[in-house]
Design a protein around this motif. Structure first.
Motif, mmCIF file in Angstrom:
data_model
loop_
_atom_site.group_PDB
_atom_site.id
_atom_site.type_symbol
_atom_site.label_atom_id
_atom_site.label_comp_id
_atom_site.label_asym_id
_atom_site.label_seq_id
_atom_site.Cartn_x
_atom_site.Cartn_y
_atom_site.Cartn_z
ATOM 1 N N HIS A 64 -64.926 35.467 -92.525
ATOM 2 C CA HIS A 64 -65.676 36.380 -93.398
ATOM 3 C C HIS A 64 -64.857 36.664 -94.648
ATOM 4 N N HIS A 88 -63.487 39.512 -96.099
ATOM 5 C CA HIS A 88 -62.604 40.654 -96.370
ATOM 6 C C HIS A 88 -61.230 40.198 -96.867
ATOM 7 N N ASP A 110 -58.287 40.876 -96.306
ATOM 8 C CA ASP A 110 -57.157 40.642 -95.393
ATOM 9 C C ASP A 110 -57.291 39.332 -94.613
ATOM 10 N N HIS A 111 -58.308 38.522 -94.943
ATOM 11 C CA HIS A 111 -58.458 37.213 -94.287
ATOM 12 C C HIS A 111 -58.380 36.041 -95.267
ATOM 13 N N HIS A 162 -70.280 42.955 -88.891
ATOM 14 C CA HIS A 162 -69.029 43.427 -89.513
ATOM 15 C C HIS A 162 -69.100 43.200 -91.027
ATOM 16 N N ASP A 198 -63.530 39.235 -87.183
ATOM 17 C CA ASP A 198 -63.546 40.666 -86.851
ATOM 18 C C ASP A 198 -64.842 41.069 -86.156
HETATM 19 ZN ZN LIG Z 1 -62.900 42.229 -91.733
#
Ligand SMILES: [Zn+2]
Length: 200
Positions: free
Chosen positions: A55, A57, A59-60, A127, A144
């Motif tokens: 996904h 976000h 932090d990925h 999410h 996530d």
């Molecule tokens: Zn996430």
């Protein structure tokens, strides 16, 4: 098949290096591009076949552009997270953000081949709108969407708890002993989650 886990970045994201028959995929290169490049050059003959994103976000995705610049590899993600992948204002959290400037190949259908590795795709919005899970060699990389005895938050951009609940139904169709490698925290199995996850 070999799976290596690196925990990267400010919020301890699991980045997975999946290799088989001389092909290497990276799932969610969270950050630390230089460290990943060193690792690939040292242990994987300096060859990366593709990047899979669960996904959008921040932090990925932090090291995606660094890796693409180095290896020129394709990047795969779900189009429903296009805004998250590309708009720092939308994916920022606690002042942190990241975007992907490299072109992303939007996943479609139920499976694809990257290098010599077959990847199954599950579309699991909730999410985030474009959250997907990838199954490779009988292991589920859940991003996530699902964690050990928990699930991802749904209060961020485009999140939906009712969609997440619906997406989690897919676990009922998977083998009990299938290992789940989530985007954060320890790994688990489908059977363990069906039994102990309060959201299932
Ligand atoms: Zn996430």
């Amino acid at each position: 098949m070999k799976v290596e886990t690196l925990v990267l970045g400010m919020v301890e994201t699991n980045c997975y290096l999946v290799s088989e028959n001389g092909s290497l995929l990276i799932i969610d290169p969270a950050s630390s591009g230089r460290r990943l490049v060193d690792r690939i050059n040292r242990d994987y003959e300096g060859k990366l076949d593709g990047i899979l994103l669960t996904h959008g976000h921040f932090d990925h995705i932090g090291a995606v552009d660094h890796l693409v610049k180095e290896y020129g590899c394709p990047v795969y993600g779900c189009r429903d997270d296009e805004k998250l992948f590309t708009d720092a204002a939308v994916n920022s959290l606690m002042g942190m953000n990241a975007t992907v400037k490299s072109p992303i190949t939007w996943v479609k259908g139920n499976s694809m081949k990257v290098g010599s590795i077959i990847v199954k795709i599950y579309y699991t919005p909730g999410h985030s709108p474009g959250s997907v899970m990838y199954e490779i060699g009988g292991i589920l990389f859940s991003g996530d969407t699902i964690f050990h005895e928990s699930v991802g938050r749904t209060d961020l951009y485009g999140g939906s708890f009712s969609q997440l609940k619906q997406s989690l139904d897919v676990l009922n169709s998977l083998p009990y002993d299938m290992v789940i490698c989530p985007g954060h925290g320890e790994s688990t199995t489908v059977g363990h989650e069906l039994r102990y996850n309060p959201f299932l």
